[in-house]
Design a protein around this motif. Structure first.
Motif, mmCIF file in Angstrom:
data_model
loop_
_atom_site.group_PDB
_atom_site.id
_atom_site.type_symbol
_atom_site.label_atom_id
_atom_site.label_comp_id
_atom_site.label_asym_id
_atom_site.label_seq_id
_atom_site.Cartn_x
_atom_site.Cartn_y
_atom_site.Cartn_z
ATOM 1 N N ASN A 127 0.821 -1.215 0.000
ATOM 2 C CA ASN A 127 0.000 0.000 0.000
ATOM 3 C C ASN A 127 0.853 1.261 0.000
ATOM 4 N N SER A 128 0.189 2.371 -0.338
ATOM 5 C CA SER A 128 0.910 3.566 -0.760
ATOM 6 C C SER A 128 1.765 4.202 0.321
ATOM 7 N N PHE A 129 1.501 3.883 1.591
ATOM 8 C CA PHE A 129 2.291 4.546 2.611
ATOM 9 C C PHE A 129 3.400 3.657 3.162
ATOM 10 N N SER A 182 -7.972 3.272 -2.716
ATOM 11 C CA SER A 182 -8.098 2.854 -1.312
ATOM 12 C C SER A 182 -8.183 4.104 -0.448
ATOM 13 N N ASN A 183 -8.352 3.919 0.864
ATOM 14 C CA ASN A 183 -8.557 5.055 1.761
ATOM 15 C C ASN A 183 -7.667 4.896 2.994
ATOM 16 N N SER A 184 -6.735 5.846 3.174
ATOM 17 C CA SER A 184 -5.807 5.783 4.307
ATOM 18 C C SER A 184 -6.240 6.678 5.469
ATOM 19 N N LYS A 185 -7.439 7.275 5.383
ATOM 20 C CA LYS A 185 -7.873 8.239 6.389
ATOM 21 C C LYS A 185 -8.986 7.711 7.299
ATOM 22 N N HIS A 187 -8.085 -2.121 3.131
ATOM 23 C CA HIS A 187 -6.996 -2.564 4.001
ATOM 24 C C HIS A 187 -7.649 -3.053 5.302
ATOM 25 N N ASP A 236 -8.317 -1.088 8.141
ATOM 26 C CA ASP A 236 -9.096 -0.077 8.852
ATOM 27 C C ASP A 236 -10.579 -0.113 8.488
#
Length: 426
Positions: A12-14, A273-276, A312, A314
């Motif tokens: 994943n992107s981070f 996707s959503n990392s927040k 992911h 979360d």
């Protein structure tokens, strides 16, 4: 629609993309480079392959990858392939050597013994059943899909030389996320793609859409490069998360350009996707995301593309007592928003993907199949059981991830292809 099986190895992107300089240290692991389906090149000095290669070879793993069953076939004048050699090549743990036993079409039996002197160089000394030396064969791996063989007589005079190019089958439609070989793609994208195509991959998915292109290539250039490798550019992970989910001007501006760039590249879907999610506290915020995904999905549909949401861990947190993933599934329009189940992150999130496939049938256009190390190695995820639920989930693309490596990435993605092809898609 026929299920398209797509392997994706995605970080994943981070996550940092820095990869350790992994090596093949054991004779057993080095021998696995020789597994697969191979064909002879036109001549030893080139990796070009004729429409009807002179030689075809099948080298299949046995007994927990301790040995290979090798069959060699030669083309006749009518372009039919007839067997000329059969042997077992294996790794002996007691002596830490590679051994062989086999026979040719004339019925002459032989044994062989040798070692890898390095990751790329392997030498075998053959003997007849009376113990007399017959032929020494040197193997020189140019890369994971290209090996040069040369045979020598007992006086070390060259008898023959040939080059094998890997040519694994594509009939199960397996693909790969190029993040798995990110460093290799940065160094030499064309040669990396060629190797992936030879390993048996049918499709690629990217995550590096930037400034209207991919790995420094325009959409048209990258499409040509992928297709030259006998693969298809199928999908792309894209990331745009405006603070104001009602800012249609910003949303339309970014996504319309993104969609047009990807149409030039010939992709079938865009994913995100959503990392927040950890910062979301209210149902209202969840609904704003659903409204946003519906807008993007509608734009994609109107332009002949699909829009896919990738999870992911979360997504399995709760907001005001509601599981985020369930809310997204219940409040996005199935005509606009598809879902991409990441089986590994579902496991980390403490849920069973089969439950979601049964609860929300036909919502999951794709899966990501990832393990804690190379695919199938951890024993923590029952992939074989999960694969029984392809039909009810509605899956069309099956994607796999490798996030932690024990071997060089190009070696590991070949193992991933083998696991999907031989273990999960029987």
């Amino acid at each position: 629609m026929k299920t398209l099986i797509y392997i994706i190895l995605f970080v994943n992107s981070f996550v940092s993309f820095a990869q350790e300089n992994y090596r093949l240290s054991s004779q057993k692991d080095r021998l696995r480079q020789y597994s697969g389906q191979w064909v002879s090149a036109m001549n030893p000095s080139t990796d070009s392959v004729a429409k009807f290669p002179e030689i075809k070879m099948s080298s299949m793993n046995n007994f927990n990858n301790h040995s290979l069953t090798v069959e060699v076939f030669q083309k006749d004048n009518s372009n039919q392939y007839n067997p000329i050699l059969y042997e077992i090549i294996g790794y002996d743990r007691v002596t830490d050597t590679v051994f062989a036993a086999g026979h040719n079409v004339q019925g002459a039996f032989f044994t062989g013994k040798g070692t890898f002197s390095s990751e790329k160089k392997w030498s075998m000394q053959d003997r007849d059943l009376n113990g007399n030396k017959t032929m020494k064969v040197d193997f020189n791996f140019q890369n994971n899909t290209d090996v040069i063989l040369e045979g020598f007589d007992k006086n070390n005079n060259s008898l023959w030389k040939t080059r094998y190019i890997k040519n694994n089958p594509k009939n199960k439609n397996i693909g790969i996320q190029l993040v798995s070989v990110h460093d290799d793609m940065l160094k030499n994208p064309e040669q990396t793609l060629i190797q992936l195509g030879r390993m048996g991959y049918s499709y690629v998915e990217t995550f590096v859409y930037k400034e209207g292109g991919f790995y420094g290539q325009s959409p048209e250039q990258f499409k040509v490069m992928v297709e030259k490798s006998r693969m298809k550019f199928l999908g792309s992970m894209t990331f745009f998360d405006p603070e104001d989910k009602n800012d249609d001007t910003a949303i339309n501006s970014w996504w319309n350009k993104t969609i047009q760039d990807h149409k030039k590249a010939g992709v079938e879907y865009l994913s995100t996707s959503n990392s927040k999610l950890k910062g979301i506290k209210t149902i209202k915020e969840l609904q704003e995301y659903c409204n946003y995904y519906n807008k993007v999905g509608k734009l994609c549909m109107e332009n002949g593309l699909k829009f896919v949401y990738h999870n992911h861990a979360d997504e399995f947190l709760k907001v005001e007592g509601v599981t985020v993933y369930d809310y997204f599934l219940q409040n996005t329009n199935p005509e606009y928003v598809y879902f991409q189940s990441d089986l590994y992150w579902m496991h980390v999130g403490g849920v069973n993907p089969v439950h979601y496939f049964k609860t929300y049938p036909n919502r999951f256009i794709s899966w990501h199949v990832k393990d804690y190390k190379e695919l199938g190695e951890s024993g923590k995820i029952d992939f074989k059981d999960i694969f029984n639920y392809q039909k009810i989930s509605g899956v069309q693309y099956i994607l796999s991830e490798v996030e932690a490596y024990s071997f060089p990435p190009l070696f590991s993605v070949n193992l991933a292809w083998e696991y999907i092809y031989y273990e999960l898609l029987k």
